[in-house]
Write a protein that holds these residues in place. Structure first.
Motif, short mmCIF file in Angstrom:
data_model
loop_
_atom_site.label_atom_id
_atom_site.label_comp_id
_atom_site.label_asym_id
_atom_site.label_seq_id
_atom_site.Cartn_x
_atom_site.Cartn_y
_atom_site.Cartn_z
N ASN A 247 -4.93 5.98 -3.33
CA ASN A 247 -3.72 5.51 -2.95
C ASN A 247 -2.77 6.65 -2.89
O ASN A 247 -1.89 6.70 -1.58
CB ASN A 247 -2.94 4.33 -3.83
N ASP B 181 0.88 -1.12 0.08
CA ASP B 181 -0.13 -0.19 0.04
C ASP B 181 1.06 1.30 -0.07
O ASP B 181 0.37 2.24 -0.45
CB ASP B 181 -0.75 0.06 1.32
N GLY C 279 -6.49 0.92 2.35
CA GLY C 279 -6.13 -0.18 1.96
C GLY C 279 -6.11 -0.61 0.37
O GLY C 279 -6.58 -1.65 -0.09
N PRO D 79 -4.25 -0.60 -3.22
CA PRO D 79 -2.94 -0.49 -3.66
C PRO D 79 -2.65 0.42 -4.73
O PRO D 79 -3.75 0.99 -5.56
CB PRO D 79 -2.86 -2.15 -4.43
N SER E 188 2.22 -1.50 -7.03
CA SER E 188 2.30 -2.22 -5.48
C SER E 188 2.32 -3.88 -5.95
O SER E 188 1.71 -4.24 -6.93
CB SER E 188 0.90 -1.93 -4.82
#
Length: 379
Positions: A332, A273, A344, A346, A351
């Motif tokens: 993100n 993350d 949470g 990505p 990621s």
């Protein structure tokens, strides 16, 4: 024929052969190039974030390869075929979500996976695509904008899987799923009075959501977002360290493999993350702008595909997939920069991830199917 003319003819022949190959594989060149560049950038950053470990990088590369294969496979399908299978995929996804609640595998305080022995599977990833596919299928049956009755049914189709995923709990995926469904409704001509009314109702129900729907750790994330210094060595540690890493990168960055926050183990979750903090520390503002450029290419191309789509279903689905991808990037970068609560989500193609990579590439396969088959129809 002169030597120059022969070289020019050979180059044109190679270009023509390349175009024909892309057409036969139903691949869109701008999307493909941007995806490949971002995948390469992600490989370099992941190698650094994992302390030059190759095991994580190899697993990531294999999942990317699977994702690209699935993307190419889906691109071969006609948009009508994708539309036909939309309700079936939605129904399968609902069954799997119910199976997760009944006997799913738990991990990290959440029950999100089904264990099939050789691999674990997260059914909520299917619904990131199945929900917008289902809503686009349902709304394109009748005239748009949808009537209040059809709008109510569409909202129910959206809310059922969203609440099932939120109950796992997986707030990040639930929000992405809700966003994908909302974009379909918005592109279908959802009237502003409904949007304003929904915002008012959501604002009024905030105390109920806070007290009865959010878990303790989710409420803590919101409080940490508002004041990360409240627990600098506890819940606020992630945000404080990530913002330090981003700021320390400056204009040019510290250079690849030279980030201190990551390599001295100050930055948690640096390969998943919070990998954007690793990237920003090593490549700085200029690297960030380069990353945004390629994300912008994907988003602009996706919106262009949606605008040029030849039927309502394709237009709604392509627009929703593209705008949801934008939400991926926005959320993100926002949460790692301390501008949004941690949920949470990505960073796409950068990621380390599993099922999420496959879902992402499947979405781009749908975009390529819509674009390349449109060309075939028009010719």
């Amino acid at each position: 024929m002169s030597l120059t003319d022969s070289h020019q003819f050979a180059n044109e022949t190679r270009l023509s052969a390349g175009r024909q190959l892309l057409q036969r594989l139903h691949l869109d060149l701008p999307l493909l190039l941007a995806l490949l560049v971002l995948a390469v950038i992600g490989g370099f950053v992941l190698y650094s974030a994992s302390d030059r470990g190759t095991d994580l990088l190899i697993r990531h590369a294999l999942r990317l390869l699977i994702g690209f294969i699935i993307m190419i496979g889906i691109a071969q399908l006609q948009p009508d075929t994708i539309r036909h299978w939309s309700p079936w995929l939605y129904g399968l996804g609902l069954i799997l979500l119910l199976a997760v609640l009944a006997f799913g595998q738990s991990g990290g305080g959440a029950q999100r996976w089904l264990d099939f022995g050789l691999f674990r599977f997260q059914p909520s990833e299917i619904m990131k695509l199945a929900v917008p596919m289902m809503l686009a299928w349902y709304l394109c049956i009748a005239a748009i904008p949808p009537s209040p009755k059809r709008l109510l049914v569409a909202i129910l189709l959206l809310m059922v899987p969203t609440l099932l995923v939120a109950r796992q709990p997986d707030l990040g995926t639930a929000l992405l799923m809700a966003s994908a469904g909302f974009f379909v409704l918005f592109l279908a001509g959802l009237r502003w009075r409904f949007i304003v009314g929904a915002l008012i109702a959501l604002t009024a129900s905030t105390p109920l959501i806070w007290n009865y729907l959010l878990h303790d750790y989710q409420r803590q994330r919101v409080l940490t977002f508002l004041n990360p210094e409240l627990e600098p060595l506890g819940s606020g540690y992630h945000i404080i360290q990530s913002t330090i890493a981003i700021g320390s990168g400056g204009i040019h960055g510290k250079g690849w493999l030279n980030g201190t926050q990551a390599h001295l183990d100050f930055l948690p979750e640096r390969s998943t993350d919070f990998i954007f903090a690793v990237y920003s520390e090593e490549f700085g503002l200029l690297g960030f702008l380069l990353l945004l450029f390629f994300y912008g290419v994907l988003i602009a191309r996706g919106l262009m595909i949606a605008a040029q789509a030849q039927d309502i279903y394709s237009r709604l689905l392509a627009g929703s997939i593209t705008l949801t991808f934008f939400i991926y990037v926005l959320v993100n970068i926002g949460m790692v920069s301390g501008l949004m609560p941690v949920v949470g989500v990505p960073l796409p193609l950068i990621s380390y991830g599993g099922t999420s990579i496959v879902t992402l590439m499947a979405g781009f396969g749908i975009l390529m199917s819509i674009q390349t088959h449109r060309r075939l129809i028009s010719t």
